[in-house]
Write an enzyme that holds these catalytic residues in place. Structure first.
Site, PDB file in Angstrom:
ATOM      1  N   ASP A  90     -13.921  19.625  17.266  1.00 12.13           N
ATOM      2  CA  ASP A  90     -15.347  19.774  17.527  1.00 12.13           C
ATOM      3  C   ASP A  90     -15.621  19.363  18.970  1.00 12.13           C
ATOM      4  OD1 ASP A  90     -16.547  16.720  17.252  1.00 12.13           O
ATOM      5  OD2 ASP A  90     -14.815  17.069  15.968  1.00 12.13           O
ATOM      6  N   GLY A 141      -3.566  14.384  14.700  1.00  7.49           N
ATOM      7  CA  GLY A 141      -4.940  14.258  14.242  1.00  7.49           C
ATOM      8  C   GLY A 141      -5.901  15.160  14.981  1.00  7.49           C
ATOM      9  N   GLU A 191     -11.224  10.082  19.279  1.00  2.90           N
ATOM     10  CA  GLU A 191     -10.614  10.065  17.948  1.00  2.90           C
ATOM     11  C   GLU A 191     -10.721   8.635  17.428  1.00  2.90           C
ATOM     12  OE1 GLU A 191      -6.764   8.886  17.506  1.00  2.90           O
ATOM     13  OE2 GLU A 191      -7.848   7.617  18.900  1.00  2.90           O
ATOM     14  N   MET A 192      -9.919   8.238  16.426  1.00  2.12           N
ATOM     15  CA  MET A 192     -10.194   6.945  15.808  1.00  2.12           C
ATOM     16  C   MET A 192      -8.970   6.064  15.539  1.00  2.12           C
ATOM     17  SD  MET A 192     -13.292   7.914  13.169  1.00  2.12           S
ATOM     18  CE  MET A 192     -13.877   6.225  13.065  1.00  2.12           C
ATOM     19  N   HIS A 221       0.796  -1.224   0.000  1.00  2.00           N
ATOM     20  CA  HIS A 221       0.000   0.000   0.000  1.00  2.00           C
ATOM     21  C   HIS A 221       0.827   1.271   0.000  1.00  2.00           C
ATOM     22  CE1 HIS A 221      -2.549  -3.184   1.758  1.00  2.00           C
ATOM     23  NE2 HIS A 221      -3.491  -2.607   1.052  1.00  2.00           N
ATOM     24  N   ARG A 267       1.193  10.378  15.583  1.00  4.58           N
ATOM     25  CA  ARG A 267      -0.094  10.716  14.978  1.00  4.58           C
ATOM     26  C   ARG A 267      -0.394  12.184  15.268  1.00  4.58           C
ATOM     27  NH1 ARG A 267      -5.174  10.822  13.535  1.00  4.58           N
ATOM     28  NH2 ARG A 267      -6.874  11.063  15.036  1.00  4.58           N
ATOM     29  N   GLY A 297      -4.597  11.570   9.657  1.00  8.80           N
ATOM     30  CA  GLY A 297      -5.519  10.691   8.962  1.00  8.80           C
ATOM     31  C   GLY A 297      -5.754  11.141   7.530  1.00  8.80           C
TER      32      GLY A 297
END
Length: 234
Positions: free
Chosen positions: A204, A89, A179-180, A4, A87, A20
């Site tokens: 947010d 993000g 978050e994710m 990838h 990260r 992200g």
């Protein structure tokens, strides 16, 4: 190259910053790195390498959610010998005093994902950040008058929750925001013994309903990026 990431072995630095959004990766590379070049655009998931204060740094999009991000974390570590992933993000606030544009250091990451249950046979595993990176980020923020909050975050598999008040349960137990990806990052970093930290900007609020625009999420939040870049120095 990996499945990838369309890069040669030496095209990716040992330190990788990972938003992200691949377009945020593009903005970060063009704004902060010298001599930046794009090493991969497979599936539109852009990756760049350049220099910051003379040190090679890569910036790679991860996509949204633990399953997408884990693909890139795994390939960067196993195929490209990456030693440090940060990260950078966005997150949604769970508390009134955690406000839009506040910067959060994720000390640990709770999750409703099944990723760690599959590994640990339903025994709870607590993914945590690298202490060295936490300390560097905290000191940099203090020295540069950048307020920072730190604590537990939730890495959720759901962006749209069926119960809009479910966040209150997490907030009651001190979780700062949602978050994710962080729980996936901290787990794989522990597995392969690399440094990892999630630095988040509140975009947010589930408490007040305030939101940043998608343009703001893509092209601002400079303080978070500056912290990440500066703690990567030797």
């Amino acid at each position: 190259m990996s499945a990838h990431i369309d890069a040669k072995k030496n095209e990716i630095a040992e330190t990788v910053l990972m938003p992200g959004d691949p377009l945020r990766a593009k903005w970060m590379a063009e704004t902060f790195l010298d001599n930046a070049y794009c090493y991969s655009n497979i599936r539109g998931m852009l990756g760049y390498t350049g220099e910051f204060k003379g040190q090679r740094i890569s910036i790679q999009g991860s996509g949204m959610g633990i399953p997408s991000a884990m693909i890139y974390y795994h390939e960067l570590i196993k195929e490209y010998d990456v030693k440090r992933i940060i990260r950078v993000g966005t997150a949604g606030s769970y508390h009134e005093d955690v406000k839009i544009r506040d910067i959060i250091l994720a000390l640990s990451a709770s999750t409703n994902s099944g990723i760690n249950n599959a590994i640990f046979n339903d025994v709870s595993y607590a993914p945590t950040a690298n202490f060295n990176l936490i300390m560097k980020a905290a000191v940099y923020g203090q020295e540069n008058n950048i307020p920072i909050k730190a604590g537990n975050v939730l890495s959720s598999d759901q962006y749209y929750d069926e119960d809009p008040l479910d966040y209150k349960k997490w907030a009651k137990y001190g979780v700062l925001c949602v978050e994710m990806e962080a729980a996936g990052l901290y787990t794989i970093a522990a597995k392969y013994n690399i440094e990892a930290l999630a630095i988040l900007t509140i975009s947010d609020s589930l408490v007040t309903g305030e939101k940043c625009s998608f343009e703001e999420r893509e092209r601002t939040f400079e303080e978070m990026v500056k912290i990440a870049l500066n703690i990567c120095q030797y």
